[in-house]
Write a protein that holds these residues in place. Structure first.
Motif, PDB file in Angstrom:
ATOM      1  N   LEU A  28       0.829  -1.193   0.000  1.00 15.44           N
ATOM      2  CA  LEU A  28       0.000   0.000   0.000  1.00 15.44           C
ATOM      3  C   LEU A  28       0.870   1.253   0.000  1.00 15.44           C
ATOM      4  CD1 LEU A  28      -2.670  -1.026   2.673  1.00 15.44           C
ATOM      5  CD2 LEU A  28      -2.991  -0.950   0.193  1.00 15.44           C
ATOM      6  N   ASP A  29       0.290   2.353  -0.465  1.00 19.96           N
ATOM      7  CA  ASP A  29       0.961   3.653  -0.400  1.00 19.96           C
ATOM      8  C   ASP A  29       0.606   4.405   0.870  1.00 19.96           C
ATOM      9  OD1 ASP A  29       2.192   3.638  -3.104  1.00 19.96           O
ATOM     10  OD2 ASP A  29       0.107   3.501  -3.728  1.00 19.96           O
ATOM     11  N   GLY A  30      -0.540   4.080   1.445  1.00 18.45           N
ATOM     12  CA  GLY A  30      -0.966   4.742   2.663  1.00 18.45           C
ATOM     13  C   GLY A  30      -2.047   3.946   3.353  1.00 18.45           C
ATOM     14  N   VAL A  31      -2.192   4.161   4.659  1.00 20.01           N
ATOM     15  CA  VAL A  31      -3.194   3.435   5.429  1.00 20.01           C
ATOM     16  C   VAL A  31      -3.794   4.381   6.462  1.00 20.01           C
ATOM     17  CG1 VAL A  31      -1.450   2.542   7.040  1.00 20.01           C
ATOM     18  CG2 VAL A  31      -3.644   1.361   6.807  1.00 20.01           C
ATOM     19  N   GLY A  32      -5.101   4.317   6.609  1.00 18.89           N
ATOM     20  CA  GLY A  32      -5.808   5.178   7.547  1.00 18.89           C
ATOM     21  C   GLY A  32      -6.338   4.395   8.721  1.00 18.89           C
ATOM     22  N   PHE A  33      -6.005   4.856   9.924  1.00 19.52           N
ATOM     23  CA  PHE A  33      -6.469   4.197  11.137  1.00 19.52           C
ATOM     24  C   PHE A  33      -7.760   4.864  11.580  1.00 19.52           C
ATOM     25  CE2 PHE A  33      -1.872   3.645  10.932  1.00 19.52           C
ATOM     26  CZ  PHE A  33      -1.854   2.264  10.806  1.00 19.52           C
ATOM     27  N   ALA A  34      -8.846   4.135  11.389  1.00 23.15           N
ATOM     28  CA  ALA A  34     -10.188   4.663  11.646  1.00 23.15           C
ATOM     29  C   ALA A  34     -10.866   3.793  12.690  1.00 23.15           C
ATOM     30  CB  ALA A  34     -11.006   4.702  10.348  1.00 23.15           C
ATOM     31  N   ASP A  35     -10.419   3.923  13.921  1.00 24.92           N
ATOM     32  CA  ASP A  35     -10.981   3.102  14.988  1.00 24.92           C
ATOM     33  C   ASP A  35     -12.394   3.537  15.341  1.00 24.92           C
ATOM     34  OD1 ASP A  35      -8.939   1.127  15.857  1.00 24.92           O
ATOM     35  OD2 ASP A  35      -7.712   2.941  16.054  1.00 24.92           O
ATOM     36  N   HIS A  36     -13.157   2.560  15.844  1.00 19.65           N
ATOM     37  CA  HIS A  36     -14.549   2.815  16.218  1.00 19.65           C
ATOM     38  C   HIS A  36     -14.643   3.860  17.322  1.00 19.65           C
ATOM     39  CE1 HIS A  36     -16.226  -0.524  13.926  1.00 19.65           C
ATOM     40  NE2 HIS A  36     -15.250  -1.288  14.392  1.00 19.65           N
ATOM     41  N   CYS A  37     -15.683   4.682  17.224  1.00 17.66           N
ATOM     42  CA  CYS A  37     -15.923   5.687  18.257  1.00 17.66           C
ATOM     43  C   CYS A  37     -17.420   5.940  18.358  1.00 17.66           C
ATOM     44  CB  CYS A  37     -15.183   6.984  17.919  1.00 17.66           C
ATOM     45  SG  CYS A  37     -15.222   8.227  19.224  1.00 17.66           S
ATOM     46  N   ASN A  38     -17.897   6.072  19.579  1.00 21.02           N
ATOM     47  CA  ASN A  38     -19.309   6.333  19.848  1.00 21.02           C
ATOM     48  C   ASN A  38     -19.380   7.398  20.934  1.00 21.02           C
ATOM     49  OD1 ASN A  38     -21.860   6.104  21.309  1.00 21.02           O
ATOM     50  ND2 ASN A  38     -22.259   4.261  20.114  1.00 21.02           N
ATOM     51  N   VAL A  39     -20.105   8.479  20.659  1.00 18.70           N
ATOM     52  CA  VAL A  39     -20.223   9.560  21.641  1.00 18.70           C
ATOM     53  C   VAL A  39     -21.659   9.734  22.109  1.00 18.70           C
ATOM     54  CG1 VAL A  39     -18.168  10.799  20.864  1.00 18.70           C
ATOM     55  CG2 VAL A  39     -20.373  11.298  19.786  1.00 18.70           C
ATOM     56  N   ALA A  44     -27.452   2.619  27.548  1.00 21.80           N
ATOM     57  CA  ALA A  44     -27.178   1.405  26.769  1.00 21.80           C
ATOM     58  C   ALA A  44     -25.967   1.605  25.864  1.00 21.80           C
ATOM     59  CB  ALA A  44     -28.405   1.035  25.942  1.00 21.80           C
ATOM     60  N   ASP A  45     -25.836   2.802  25.287  1.00 16.96           N
ATOM     61  CA  ASP A  45     -24.691   3.087  24.425  1.00 16.96           C
ATOM     62  C   ASP A  45     -23.402   3.118  25.224  1.00 16.96           C
ATOM     63  OD1 ASP A  45     -25.983   3.469  21.820  1.00 16.96           O
ATOM     64  OD2 ASP A  45     -26.930   5.202  22.749  1.00 16.96           O
ATOM     65  N   GLN A  46     -23.449   3.697  26.413  1.00 22.31           N
ATOM     66  CA  GLN A  46     -22.261   3.734  27.259  1.00 22.31           C
ATOM     67  C   GLN A  46     -21.836   2.321  27.669  1.00 22.31           C
ATOM     68  OE1 GLN A  46     -23.092   6.406  30.490  1.00 22.31           O
ATOM     69  NE2 GLN A  46     -22.990   8.233  29.221  1.00 22.31           N
ATOM     70  N   ALA A  47     -22.813   1.481  27.989  1.00 26.45           N
ATOM     71  CA  ALA A  47     -22.495   0.100  28.368  1.00 26.45           C
ATOM     72  C   ALA A  47     -21.878  -0.650  27.190  1.00 26.45           C
ATOM     73  CB  ALA A  47     -23.763  -0.613  28.843  1.00 26.45           C
ATOM     74  N   TYR A  48     -22.397  -0.403  25.984  1.00 27.07           N
ATOM     75  CA  TYR A  48     -21.861  -1.047  24.780  1.00 27.07           C
ATOM     76  C   TYR A  48     -20.424  -0.603  24.533  1.00 27.07           C
ATOM     77  CZ  TYR A  48     -21.244  -2.156  19.827  1.00 27.07           C
ATOM     78  OH  TYR A  48     -20.759  -2.613  18.619  1.00 27.07           O
ATOM     79  N   ARG A  49     -20.162   0.689  24.696  1.00 24.45           N
ATOM     80  CA  ARG A  49     -18.810   1.216  24.510  1.00 24.45           C
ATOM     81  C   ARG A  49     -17.838   0.557  25.483  1.00 24.45           C
ATOM     82  NH1 ARG A  49     -19.665   7.393  25.428  1.00 24.45           N
ATOM     83  NH2 ARG A  49     -17.393   7.377  25.459  1.00 24.45           N
ATOM     84  N   GLU A  50     -18.240   0.471  26.736  1.00 21.57           N
ATOM     85  CA  GLU A  50     -17.354  -0.091  27.754  1.00 21.57           C
ATOM     86  C   GLU A  50     -17.095  -1.585  27.512  1.00 21.57           C
ATOM     87  OE1 GLU A  50     -19.388   0.901  31.300  1.00 21.57           O
ATOM     88  OE2 GLU A  50     -18.914   3.040  31.182  1.00 21.57           O
TER      89      GLU A  50
END
Length: 257
Positions: A28-39, A44-50
């Motif tokens: 590859l010529d380049g790679v993008g690090f796009a990790d999951h994020c939830n705000v 329920a969303d906070q519990a899923y994130r944790e």
């Protein structure tokens, strides 16, 4: 070739140095690090994130320093990015976080339908046909809102519901047309996503017929392996090279400084 969609241990992927090494081995010529994020702030969303370890909203500066150090040891272009969970009712929180974090680019994803993860096979299989059709309609509505919002440079795996056997085949020609229309009027572009091409699903996102419709509508694409491990990054890179040539896809590079 740039792979704009790779995960590390800052969400649910492998160690950053291993993913960089795999990208080099893949040519590859380049790679993008796009990790999951939830705000989202719902309990329920906070519990899923944790539970999932999706804490990039707290750790992105640490990851940014790691990427900066890694740039000194490779000729690859390394991109500091994010894959954000999207919900139409949470746009204000998403926009505020993206402005503060100032990533090089952002990928938007609809991963849930009415609070249930799209991959939850047993849940959706237990619904009636009418309820499953309504769930897919909701998915499409949120995806179009994501594209219309223009909060993101890239929209990920735009027919994600096809991964779930209980929802597969419920996207209609009208759905495809509405999604294509949204992309033609937006700065956001879809990706060719290889996240499930090597497993039982065995297909790219979007499917070939959907990609053809998007091309006919004048839409271009980015490339994303959606890799979580070094081996899949390497193998998916070969698959992505082949499919962009076989499908005659217009591929764009993000305009990044």
């Amino acid at each position: 070739m740039y792979d704009y969609h790779v995960h590390t241990t800052y969400s649910d992927g492998s160690f950053l140095p291993r993913m960089i090494d795999a990208a080099e081995r893949a040519g590859l010529d380049g790679v993008g690090f796009a990790d999951h994020c939830n705000v989202f702030d719902a309990e329920a969303d906070q519990a899923y994130r944790e539970a999932s370890g999706f804490n990039l909203d707290l750790t992105y500066e640490r990851r940014r320093r790691a990427i900066d150090r890694a740039r000194e040891r490779t000729d690859l272009r390394l991109f500091d990015a994010v894959e954000m969970d999207y919900h139409a009712a949470r746009e204000e929180a998403i926009e505020s976080f993206l402005e503060d974090a100032d990533f090089e680019y952002a990928i938007g994803s609809v991963h849930a339908i009415d609070g249930v993860n799209v991959h939850n096979q047993s849940y959706f299989a237990g619904l009636s046909e009418t309820e499953r059709e309504a769930a897919v309609e909701m998915y499409v509505d949120h995806l179009i809102s994501l594209v219309d919002s223009e909060l993101f440079e890239i929209a990920a795996h735009v027919d994600l519901v096809e991964r779930n056997e209980a929802l597969r085949g419920l996207l209609t020609e009208d759905h495809y047309g509405r999604i294509a229309d949204a992309f033609t009027d937006s700065r956001t572009v879809p990706e060719i996503n290889a996240g499930r091409v090597l497993d039982a699903y065995g297909e790219f996102h979007p499917s070939e017929s959907f990609a053809e419709l998007l091309v006919d509508a004048g839409v271009s694409f980015t490339i994303g392996s959606d890799a979580h491990a070094p081996g899949s990054l390497i193998d998916c890179s070969e698959e992505l090279r082949a499919v962009r040539e076989e499908w005659h896809l217009p591929i764009v590079e993000l305009d990044l400084v």
